[in-house]
Design a protein around this motif. Sequence first.
Motif, PDB file in Angstrom:
ATOM      1  N   LEU A  43       0.688  -1.442   0.019  1.00  0.00           N
ATOM      2  CA  LEU A  43      -0.510  -0.141   0.048  1.00  0.00           C
ATOM      3  C   LEU A  43       0.727   0.819  -0.115  1.00  0.00           C
ATOM      4  O   LEU A  43       1.670   1.211   0.704  1.00  0.00           O
ATOM      5  N   GLY A  44       0.453   2.245  -0.785  1.00  0.00           N
ATOM      6  CA  GLY A  44       1.152   3.178  -0.883  1.00  0.00           C
ATOM      7  C   GLY A  44       0.486   4.534  -0.573  1.00  0.00           C
ATOM      8  O   GLY A  44      -0.641   4.814  -1.256  1.00  0.00           O
ATOM      9  N   LYS A  95       2.913  19.227  -6.241  1.00  0.00           N
ATOM     10  CA  LYS A  95       3.121  19.100  -7.637  1.00  0.00           C
ATOM     11  C   LYS A  95       2.280  18.443  -8.689  1.00  0.00           C
ATOM     12  O   LYS A  95       2.782  16.240  -8.036  1.00  0.00           O
ATOM     13  N   PRO A  96       1.638  17.948  -9.843  1.00  0.00           N
ATOM     14  CA  PRO A  96       0.960  17.799 -10.223  1.00  0.00           C
ATOM     15  C   PRO A  96       2.047  16.413 -11.050  1.00  0.00           C
ATOM     16  O   PRO A  96       2.285  15.062 -10.821  1.00  0.00           O
ATOM     17  N   GLU A  97       3.066  16.903 -11.201  1.00  0.00           N
ATOM     18  CA  GLU A  97       4.057  16.489 -11.949  1.00  0.00           C
ATOM     19  C   GLU A  97       4.994  15.106 -11.062  1.00  0.00           C
ATOM     20  O   GLU A  97       5.574  14.387 -11.267  1.00  0.00           O
ATOM     21  N   THR A  98       4.965  15.803  -9.726  1.00  0.00           N
ATOM     22  CA  THR A  98       6.277  15.321  -8.656  1.00  0.00           C
ATOM     23  C   THR A  98       5.087  13.977  -8.775  1.00  0.00           C
ATOM     24  O   THR A  98       5.499  12.759  -8.249  1.00  0.00           O
ATOM     25  N   GLU A 105       6.568   5.341  -9.907  1.00  0.00           N
ATOM     26  CA  GLU A 105       7.998   4.594  -9.421  1.00  0.00           C
ATOM     27  C   GLU A 105       6.592   3.271  -7.886  1.00  0.00           C
ATOM     28  O   GLU A 105       7.498   2.777  -7.721  1.00  0.00           O
ATOM     29  N   LEU A 106       6.349   4.113  -7.567  1.00  0.00           N
ATOM     30  CA  LEU A 106       5.024   3.095  -6.188  1.00  0.00           C
ATOM     31  C   LEU A 106       4.739   2.595  -7.046  1.00  0.00           C
ATOM     32  O   LEU A 106       5.105   0.887  -6.880  1.00  0.00           O
ATOM     33  N   TYR A 107       4.181   1.714  -8.529  1.00  0.00           N
ATOM     34  CA  TYR A 107       3.406   0.912  -9.207  1.00  0.00           C
ATOM     35  C   TYR A 107       4.315   0.161  -9.776  1.00  0.00           C
ATOM     36  O   TYR A 107       4.617  -0.895  -9.456  1.00  0.00           O
ATOM     37  N   THR A 129      -4.463   9.012 -13.354  1.00  0.00           N
ATOM     38  CA  THR A 129      -4.062   8.447 -14.776  1.00  0.00           C
ATOM     39  C   THR A 129      -3.410   7.897 -14.927  1.00  0.00           C
ATOM     40  O   THR A 129      -3.153   6.970 -15.851  1.00  0.00           O
ATOM     41  N   VAL A 130      -1.730   7.954 -13.784  1.00  0.00           N
ATOM     42  CA  VAL A 130      -1.621   6.735 -13.923  1.00  0.00           C
ATOM     43  C   VAL A 130      -1.990   5.343 -13.030  1.00  0.00           C
ATOM     44  O   VAL A 130      -0.841   4.236 -13.993  1.00  0.00           O
ATOM     45  N   ALA A 131      -3.235   5.394 -12.578  1.00  0.00           N
ATOM     46  CA  ALA A 131      -3.156   4.605 -12.727  1.00  0.00           C
ATOM     47  C   ALA A 131      -3.727   3.662 -13.385  1.00  0.00           C
ATOM     48  O   ALA A 131      -4.249   2.508 -13.478  1.00  0.00           O
TER      49      ALA A 131
END
Length: 416
Positions: A43-44, A95-98, A105-107, A129-131
């Motif tokens: 879990l992150g 920050k959205p980019e961070t 990185e977590l996924y 978006t990344v999810a």
Amino acid sequence: MNHVRRTVLATATVSALLTALAGCGGGGPSASGGKISGGKVTLGVVTDLSGVYASLTGQGSVDAVKMAVDDYKKKYGDKAVAGDIEVLSTDHQNKPETAATKARELYERKGADALFDVPTSSAALAVQTVAGQSRKMYFNVGAATPELVGKTCNPYTYAWAYDAYMLAHGTGATVTAEGGKNWYLLYPDYAFGEAMSAGFEASVKAAGGTVVKKDPTPFPNDNFSTFLLKASTLKPKPQILGVLQAGGDLVNVVKQYDQFKLKQKGIGLAIGLISDSDIEAIGADKLAGAQFTSAWWWNMDDKAKAWSVKFKARTGKIPSFDHAGNYSAATQYLEAIQRAGTDDPAAVRKELDGMTFDDVFARSATVRAADHRVTHDAYLARVKAPGTDPADTTELVRKIPAAEAFGPADPACKLS
């Protein structure tokens, strides 16, 4: 828990399909991962550990997720499907980019199966978006933008705690109906503020009021003097200053509202989002009587208070609604894994979608299958005058039933 169980055959079929997809880069458990991908559940917590929302979210959110893990292990012991659970955390710095980089990185590098929290709506949208790209679970607790369950929705994202509609519908409509007809809105200049401004303006107008003016303010910001000095010069003069900032920005603007004596000039105060830590930082004496809408507060009933006592014993602090929301989301995710017998995202989603529940955080809650919005009772509350217990700052004005607190599912959301 009132939940429709799926057949073993259906779950096995979906699990097999996702396993096959994983071999082609499609996400889900790896081909050799068995029931739990990688042999453990990770879990992150993507949160604000150092900025304006650190008190509202931050390390407290990490601790809340760890409490959910501890309680799950205690409940199921050797029968826990998720026997090995790891909790990781990272600072997205608002920050959205961070946030996007940290989520990826977590996924992808650290094997996270689900992410939690993510205050700041622009950051939350980036993580969503990344999810979707990673095909892994994301439980948003800290952001209020309705876009998460609107045009940007995806099957892996759940909006757990609150949104701009809930906050605006309770406070904007009530304060207007009580006589605060003319409003001046100040909102932070990013996605959360834009959603709050639109929601408050709609609620005020629907209740017969008028927004005289609304101004975006820099985010983050420590000087609101330009906007506050303008308030009493507007025509018509506003009766209400609607402060739609949150966290450290909220503390700054309300302190400066008091400094410039706007209350004495006949301009009342309405707040979009506030927590007990904000009230402590500002001073209950300066906020007494101010109304706001909340998803939860620490001593609103016996169930909330009992959990809050445990949280304070662990952290030394009174929990915010965000902390309780993260505990709830992590708990319900682990319970869904337990019922599904796997952390396969498709199987877990089948357990969550349409589920009804009551827990430490949510009352009369439903995980809406159409858009993954968790609807639940909300509360119109008032800041109390200082009393013998400095932590007892909030009192109930009225309960807002779940069906009233949240709007209908957005037809722009297409879960596929």
